[in-house]
Design a protein around this motif. Structure first.
Motif: not given
Length: 59
Positions: A29-35, A37-42
């Protein structure tokens, strides 16, 4: 040791042997949240969603 440990076995020992090297549900779950977030920032940029909070004109 509780009676459930005697029936099912020791969870800590099982985690060390049977589930060794596997990603836990919380890590997934933490990995998916990070991924996400990164996708939204990019996609949207670093400052997306933040409005300028300057002086308001109440005229």
């Amino acid at each position: 040791m509780g009676w459930l440990d005697r029936v099912l076995g020791d969870d800590r020992q099982r985690a060390k042997t049977q589930y060794q090297g596997r990603e836990s549900a919380s890590e997934t779950a933490a990995r998916k949240r990070r991924e996400g977030h990164r996708a939204r920032v990019f996609r949207d940029g670093d400052q997306a969603g933040q409005k300028f909070r300057g002086r308001r004109d109440w005229t």
